[in-house]
Design a protein around this motif. Structure first.
Motif, mmCIF file in Angstrom:
data_model
loop_
_atom_site.group_PDB
_atom_site.id
_atom_site.type_symbol
_atom_site.label_atom_id
_atom_site.label_comp_id
_atom_site.label_asym_id
_atom_site.label_seq_id
_atom_site.Cartn_x
_atom_site.Cartn_y
_atom_site.Cartn_z
ATOM 1 N N ALA A 73 -0.446 -14.679 -21.017
ATOM 2 C CA ALA A 73 -1.535 -15.010 -20.111
ATOM 3 C C ALA A 73 -2.295 -16.241 -20.588
ATOM 4 C CB ALA A 73 -2.488 -13.817 -19.981
ATOM 5 N N LEU A 74 -2.459 -16.374 -21.901
ATOM 6 C CA LEU A 74 -3.150 -17.539 -22.438
ATOM 7 C C LEU A 74 -2.285 -18.790 -22.271
ATOM 8 C CD1 LEU A 74 -5.532 -18.801 -23.787
ATOM 9 C CD2 LEU A 74 -4.730 -17.933 -25.999
ATOM 10 N N ASP A 75 -0.992 -18.655 -22.450
ATOM 11 C CA ASP A 75 -0.085 -19.778 -22.203
ATOM 12 C C ASP A 75 -0.146 -20.208 -20.740
ATOM 13 O OD1 ASP A 75 2.005 -21.596 -23.170
ATOM 14 O OD2 ASP A 75 3.358 -20.457 -21.880
ATOM 15 N N ARG A 76 -0.229 -19.243 -19.837
ATOM 16 C CA ARG A 76 -0.340 -19.558 -18.414
ATOM 17 C C ARG A 76 -1.622 -20.355 -18.139
ATOM 18 N NH1 ARG A 76 2.101 -17.015 -14.088
ATOM 19 N NH2 ARG A 76 2.760 -15.324 -15.477
ATOM 20 N N ALA A 77 -2.724 -19.945 -18.779
ATOM 21 C CA ALA A 77 -3.983 -20.663 -18.588
ATOM 22 C C ALA A 77 -3.898 -22.085 -19.136
ATOM 23 C CB ALA A 77 -5.121 -19.893 -19.261
ATOM 24 N N LEU A 78 -3.317 -22.238 -20.309
ATOM 25 C CA LEU A 78 -3.192 -23.576 -20.898
ATOM 26 C C LEU A 78 -2.314 -24.482 -20.049
ATOM 27 C CD1 LEU A 78 -2.794 -22.576 -24.652
ATOM 28 C CD2 LEU A 78 -4.701 -23.876 -23.677
ATOM 29 N N ARG A 79 -1.214 -23.951 -19.560
ATOM 30 C CA ARG A 79 -0.316 -24.755 -18.715
ATOM 31 C C ARG A 79 -0.968 -25.067 -17.364
ATOM 32 N NH1 ARG A 79 5.416 -24.752 -19.783
ATOM 33 N NH2 ARG A 79 5.964 -23.677 -21.706
ATOM 34 N N THR A 80 -1.714 -24.123 -16.840
ATOM 35 C CA THR A 80 -2.433 -24.386 -15.602
ATOM 36 C C THR A 80 -3.426 -25.522 -15.799
ATOM 37 O OG1 THR A 80 -2.244 -22.066 -14.890
ATOM 38 C CG2 THR A 80 -3.948 -23.384 -13.838
ATOM 39 N N ASN A 81 -4.071 -25.538 -16.939
ATOM 40 C CA ASN A 81 -5.104 -26.535 -17.218
ATOM 41 C C ASN A 81 -4.561 -27.958 -17.238
ATOM 42 O OD1 ASN A 81 -7.862 -27.148 -17.890
ATOM 43 N ND2 ASN A 81 -7.180 -27.566 -19.971
#
Length: 272
Positions: A113-121
């Motif tokens: 989930a944190l990787d998803r947030a970083l990639r979204t950013n």
């Protein structure tokens, strides 16, 4: 069969990594790029992080490179610490923060989930995979706590010393440093790599950046993916048994299914 030298290159994005390396390496570890703080530094005052650009925002009368220069200049305006200086400061003085700590603070279920947030950013995901709510919580929390987000696509200054130690524990005194595509490779002493200068600011490494570290005997390989927030380390069974990688980095061992987009796969537990 193709002619790729699997002992020195990263696999295609859609390939399961361990099967792709079969015959070259038996084990792989995903070392997560850490969050970090530096005493006395506020990320808001530093030229740091990805320059995020959306093509739909580009003026019709400006080409892409010109627009990139304009956005870069706007971001640098008023910043106290330029990018190169920050990289050297980070290598020497940063305190790393684990992904698990950030997940706990933001009530995120796991590192995927944190990787998803970083990639979204960084606009690195399709719209249907993005998590804008998590990005807002992440950016707000890190701004309040003066935490630097990890960056994608290059070896992190916060990890350089430990990467050198990793290869030294493998009994090596030098390493082949390569760019992303295998077009430029230089043999470098590990002692030289261990000095206080960040690899991104040096002119004695590949022109287009240090993106791969290769053991001369092809027993160990570390690489970064241009759009990912981790450093992958692959090696032979003997090498990976000896280097105790879990003591140096937060991350997880690759399963047979792990690809570079592991955020969409079953979670592999973080090594404690």
């Amino acid at each position: 069969m193709d002619n790729f030298d699997r002992s020195k290159l990263a696999p295609p994005d859609d390939a399961a990594m361990l099967p792709w390396y079969r015959g070259a390496f038996s084990h792989g570890f995903v070392a997560l790029h850490p969050f970090f703080t530096v005493d006395g530094l506020d990320p808001a005052t530093c030229d740091y992080g990805t320059l995020v650009m959306s093509g739909s925002d580009r003026p019709d009368d400006v080409n892409l490179l010109e627009w990139m220069d304009v956005l870069g200049a706007e971001r640098r305006a008023g910043k106290e610490i330029p990018h190169g200086s920050l990289a050297d400061i980070t290598k020497r003085f940063a305190s790393r923060i684990r992904w698990q700590t950030i997940c706990q603070q933001l009530n995120l279920p796991d590192h995927r989930a944190l990787d998803r947030a970083l990639r979204t950013n960084i606009l690195g995901l399709r719209r249907d995979l993005e998590d804008r709510a998590a990005v807002e919580r992440l950016v707000t929390y890190c701004r309040q706590e003066r935490i630097f987000l990890p960056t994608e696509g290059y070896f992190q200054p916060t990890m350089e010393a430990d990467l050198v130690s990793l290869f030294q524990r493998a009994g090596l005194s030098e390493v082949i440093v390569g760019d992303e595509f295998g077009e430029d490779e230089i043999v470098v002493s590990l002692t030289t790599l261990a000095d206080c200068s960040s690899w991104e600011t040096r002119d004695d490494l590949p022109k287009w950046g240090a993106r791969r570290l290769i053991a001369p005997d092809r027993s160990l390989l570390a690489w970064v993916h241009w759009d990912s927030f981790y450093t992958a380390v692959f090696g032979t069974q003997e090498r990976m048994r000896d280097i105790q990688i879990g003591e140096s980095f937060e991350g997880f061992w690759c399963s047979e299914e792990t690809t570079t987009f592991w955020l969409m796969e079953d979670a592999v537990p973080i090594v404690q």
